[in-house]
Scaffold this motif. Structure first.
Motif, PDB file in Angstrom:
ATOM      1  N   SER A 105       5.659  -3.007   0.752  1.00  0.00           N
ATOM      2  CA  SER A 105       5.885  -3.567  -0.800  1.00  0.00           C
ATOM      3  C   SER A 105       7.309  -4.350  -0.482  1.00  0.00           C
ATOM      4  CB  SER A 105       6.229  -2.140  -1.602  1.00  0.00           C
ATOM      5  OG  SER A 105       6.805  -2.803  -2.619  1.00  0.00           O
ATOM      6  N   TYR A 114       0.685  -1.969  -0.972  1.00  0.00           N
ATOM      7  CA  TYR A 114      -0.559  -2.138  -0.177  1.00  0.00           C
ATOM      8  C   TYR A 114      -0.647  -1.110   0.854  1.00  0.00           C
ATOM      9  CZ  TYR A 114      -0.610  -6.663  -2.188  1.00  0.00           C
ATOM     10  OH  TYR A 114      -0.846  -7.586  -3.226  1.00  0.00           O
ATOM     11  N   ARG A 116      -1.885   1.094   4.537  1.00  0.00           N
ATOM     12  CA  ARG A 116      -2.333   0.966   5.989  1.00  0.00           C
ATOM     13  C   ARG A 116      -2.638   2.231   6.260  1.00  0.00           C
ATOM     14  NH1 ARG A 116      -0.775  -3.799   8.496  1.00  0.00           N
ATOM     15  NH2 ARG A 116       0.434  -5.347   7.559  1.00  0.00           N
ATOM     16  N   ASP A 121      -4.765  -2.578   7.244  1.00  0.00           N
ATOM     17  CA  ASP A 121      -4.419  -2.816   5.910  1.00  0.00           C
ATOM     18  C   ASP A 121      -5.844  -3.088   5.203  1.00  0.00           C
ATOM     19  OD1 ASP A 121      -4.658  -5.255   6.745  1.00  0.00           O
ATOM     20  OD2 ASP A 121      -3.021  -6.033   5.785  1.00  0.00           O
ATOM     21  N   ASN A 133     -11.902  -2.958  -4.259  1.00  0.00           N
ATOM     22  CA  ASN A 133     -11.366  -4.070  -3.505  1.00  0.00           C
ATOM     23  C   ASN A 133     -11.724  -5.278  -4.177  1.00  0.00           C
ATOM     24  OD1 ASN A 133     -11.449  -1.623  -1.613  1.00  0.00           O
ATOM     25  ND2 ASN A 133     -10.522  -2.960  -0.149  1.00  0.00           N
ATOM     26  N   SER A 139      -2.384  -9.306   0.355  1.00  0.00           N
ATOM     27  CA  SER A 139      -1.607  -9.320   1.256  1.00  0.00           C
ATOM     28  C   SER A 139      -1.832  -9.024   2.389  1.00  0.00           C
ATOM     29  CB  SER A 139      -0.290  -8.412   0.827  1.00  0.00           C
ATOM     30  OG  SER A 139       0.673  -8.416   1.766  1.00  0.00           O
ATOM     31  N   ALA A 142      -5.317  -6.997   3.155  1.00  0.00           N
ATOM     32  CA  ALA A 142      -5.457  -5.864   2.062  1.00  0.00           C
ATOM     33  C   ALA A 142      -6.199  -6.553   0.925  1.00  0.00           C
ATOM     34  CB  ALA A 142      -4.376  -5.269   1.578  1.00  0.00           C
ATOM     35  N   TYR A 144      -6.550  -4.612  -2.278  1.00  0.00           N
ATOM     36  CA  TYR A 144      -6.197  -3.879  -3.506  1.00  0.00           C
ATOM     37  C   TYR A 144      -4.875  -3.647  -3.522  1.00  0.00           C
ATOM     38  CZ  TYR A 144      -6.761  -0.340  -7.120  1.00  0.00           C
ATOM     39  OH  TYR A 144      -6.397   0.294  -8.389  1.00  0.00           O
ATOM     40  N   ASP A 145      -4.247  -3.958  -4.743  1.00  0.00           N
ATOM     41  CA  ASP A 145      -2.551  -3.890  -5.168  1.00  0.00           C
ATOM     42  C   ASP A 145      -2.733  -2.318  -5.698  1.00  0.00           C
ATOM     43  OD1 ASP A 145      -0.369  -3.587  -5.962  1.00  0.00           O
ATOM     44  OD2 ASP A 145      -0.265  -5.469  -6.949  1.00  0.00           O
TER      45      ASP A 145
END
Length: 678
Positions: A105, A114, A116, A121, A133, A139, A142, A144-145
């Motif tokens: 973050s 996000y 991992r 990720d 997703n 980011s 990834a 999904y926030d």
């Protein structure tokens, strides 16, 4: 300071904000009004699964109900009661306290968060088995926030499966799967949670559930506000306020279940979330040498509306199945102020899907599970590219074969057909050996793949960035071995080791023309190990300690050897938790740390952060609590920067890095609240 006086608990905390003082005062008054009530707080809630038992039933690792000790996978279960007692406020807080999990973050409340798994990720996030997703880049890789989740109040448990899962869950399941399983209404009950804290925090959470005439429902509503956040400057040791770091989040969820008969039901899930947050990016004073990287006026708004309708059949059987249709909708507007003028960029992601799954008991040794999936996503990014659609169809099968009383083999395969990349087959196999009633060992192997996202493919030529429609999916393989051991009735140990290889890894690099462009140039390899010990010291005390190791190496375009990833934020990870329950009191203390981090990227090679939560049962229907985060006021980051890293890396964020320490996490802060049942 806590003082018990005539049944009330008064919490004295030094505060600066008038708004916080008023809110705390109102909490104290409301607590006094609840004393005559007669319902229960904890006894009336759903009983917690024993998180120290290997006999927990999980569904994510094999898509059918399976005992944890028979799943042949590295699985962690976080129960709803554990989430409630720790008073977590978002999914990132929950996951970052789990051994071996990394949550990245930029630090401020409105920043993306996000996860991992196994250092990757590329992780599938699900709600009740429904894929969440997005198909646009977020980011890194990834999709999904974690801040997108509407609430934590409706969670029954979270199942985290680490390791290759593409054979069951398709693209993105390279590092593993996080499945959020929601609560079904079981009784007539209303709960209210009100809290206030540092930096103008105000949180309000309402939950209402009921059950009657074959119907059951669970409704949640929450509002979260925060005026700013503070961080500890690693250079001066002083606590500073971050300008433009306010946040306002709202969420509503609704689950409605209708029982058709003893073996079948229909479930409707609805989720809504909206937010507005300041976007300072980095701390004040940072720049890329040309432009500042702190933005005092930028802000972002977002909205998500999701819906799913599921028909469940053969409930309560090992051959239970379902048919589901769903739609996930997300839109976000980023407002930027540059050179005296405002500009806005928008993004929308609308996914529609259908899936069906069934299981068949072929004989006393074979349980076959299979399913089909269809998903279509339309991504809009006005000003960059018009609506682009990607779709995928898939079929999967897995057989759980009992070779004898001790050995279980689970081979499986999935075939995906992507509208842009054609067919992709991903097999897997898992072998579990039950040495005795207290010990099992397992090994699992699987291939993985991850399709390029829409930004990778269609990013227009902006003069700075340009997409690449000729990209190939990322492919690879992963192997995990592990052991679960019950030492005695009070102590259990879990350990695992994994190794993975990813080819054709997508990376955004600056080409000879000075433009950032993605290409399949990288190789990545990862290996890691985890060990965790949990023990009950007495009926009142529980303790767990854990260690994780992670090594990430990359081979860039035309390179002859691998180099270690300097952005690895947790080469060595540590977790420690202490839980105490006695009469009316509950105390939970958690510590998390990391070491071995690169000095090129992070301000310190190691850190330890401690949090604590204290609950006091005021009466049969009210609980007061205090939570303190970052007790020692440690300066640290979960997302590092360095002069050569390119900042956010590729499109979607400012170039340059401004040096390490640009994304500090929160300084010491507190939260005071009361929970009620009606």
């Amino acid at each position: 300071m806590v003082n018990k006086n005539k049944g009330c608990v008064f919490v004295a905390v030094k505060v600066k904000s008038k708004q916080v003082k008023k809110t705390i005062l109102s909490l104290m008054v409301m607590s006094a009004l609840t004393l005559p009530a007669s319902s229960t707080v904890y006894a009336e809630q759903t009983a917690e699964q024993d998180s120290y038992s290997f006999n927990q039933i999980i569904v994510t690792a094999n898509r059918v109900p399976t005992k944890l000790a028979e799943s042949a996978a590295n699985v962690t279960v976080i129960t709803g009661e554990e989430i409630q007692k720790a008073h977590y406020r978002n999914l990132g807080e929950v996951l970052r306290n789990v051994n071996g999990i990394i949550v990245t973050s930029h630090g401020h409340p409105g920043a993306g968060s996000y996860v991992r798994l196994n250092g990757d990720d590329r992780v599938v996030i699900m709600i009740d088995g429904r894929r969440m997703n997005m198909d646009k880049g977020a980011s890194g890789r990834a999709g999904y926030d974690l801040n997108s989740l509407a609430t934590l109040q409706n969670i029954e448990r979270i199942e985290v499966v680490k390791g290759a899962a593409s054979a069951l869950y398709g693209s993105d399941a390279v590092g593993g799967v996080v499945n959020i399983i929601t609560k079904q209404g079981i009784k007539d009950q209303t709960s209210l949670d009100i809290s206030a804290g540092s930096w103008g925090k105000r949180n309000y959470q309402l939950t209402q559930q009921g059950k009657a005439n074959g119907w059951s429902w669970m409704l949640t509503a929450n509002k979260e506000q925060q005026d700013y956040f503070s961080y500890k400057d690693f250079l001066t040791g002083k606590v500073k306020d971050m300008p433009n770091s306010d946040v306002n989040n709202n969420g509503i969820t609704f689950r409605l279940d209708k029982e058709i008969d003893a073996a079948s039901s229909v479930t409707l899930n609805v989720e809504h979330a909206d937010s507005k947050s300041g976007q300072p990016y980095m701390v004040p004073g940072r720049s890329d040498g040309v432009s500042p990287l702190h933005f005092p006026y930028d802000y972002r708004t977002s909205l998500s509306n999701n819906m799913a309708l599921t028909y469940n059949f053969d409930k309560g059987k090992e051959t239970a199945g379902h048919v589901r249709a769903y739609q996930n909708y997300y839109t976000s507007d980023a407002h930027a102020y540059r050179n005296g003028a405002w500009s806005m960029s928008s993004f929308g992601n609308k996914a529609r899907g259908f899936e069906a799954q069934d299981a068949w008991r072929l004989d006393d040794k074979n349980l076959l599970v299979g399913g089909v999936e269809w998903r279509d996503t339309k991504v809009d990014n006005p000003g960059r590219y018009d609506g682009r659609s990607v779709s995928n169809r898939a079929v999967y099968l897995e057989d759980r074969l009992d070779l004898d009383k001790k050995w279980t083999l689970s081979p499986g395969v999935r075939v995906d057909r992507h509208n842009m990349f054609g067919s992709k087959t991903t097999p897997r196999a898992a072998l579990n050996y039950k040495m005795d009633n207290d010990t099992n060992v397992y090994i699992s192997w699987g291939k993985v793949f991850n399709a390029p996202n829409v930004d990778d493919l269609f990013q227009p030529d902006t003069g700075v960035t340009v997409g690449n429609p000729n990209l190939k999916p990322e492919t690879g393989r992963s192997t995990t071995i592990g052991i679960n051991k019950k030492l005695n009735d009070k102590t259990q140990v879990t350990a695992s080791y994994f190794k993975s290889q990813l080819n054709d890894a997508i990376n955004w690099e600056k080409g000879s023309g000075g433009k950032w462009m993605p290409s399949n140039v990288d190789k990545q390899r990862k290996e890691g190990a985890e060990i965790e010990i949990r023990t009950a010291l007495s009926p009142n005390w529980r303790v767990s300690g854990a260690y994780s190791y992670l090594k990430v190496e990359n081979m860039a375009n035309k390179a002859s050897s691998y180099t270690e990833d300097v952005n690895n934020s947790q080469p060595h990870g540590y977790r420690l938790s202490v839980d105490y329950n006695k009469d009316l009191w509950h105390l939970g203390v958690t510590g998390r740390g990391a070491s071995g981090r690169s000095s090129e990227t992070f301000t310190s090679s190691s850190y330890w952060v401690w949090d604590a939560a204290v609950d006091y049962k005021m009466n049969e229907n009210a609980v007061a609590y205090v939570k303190v985060n970052n007790i020692t006021n440690r300066d640290y980051e979960l997302n590092g920067t360095n002069a050569s890293s390119g900042g956010s890396g590729g499109p979607g964020g400012p170039g340059g890095s401004g040096g390490s320490g640009g994304f500090p996490m929160s300084a010491r802060n507190y939260q005071v609240g009361i929970q009620y049942l009606f």
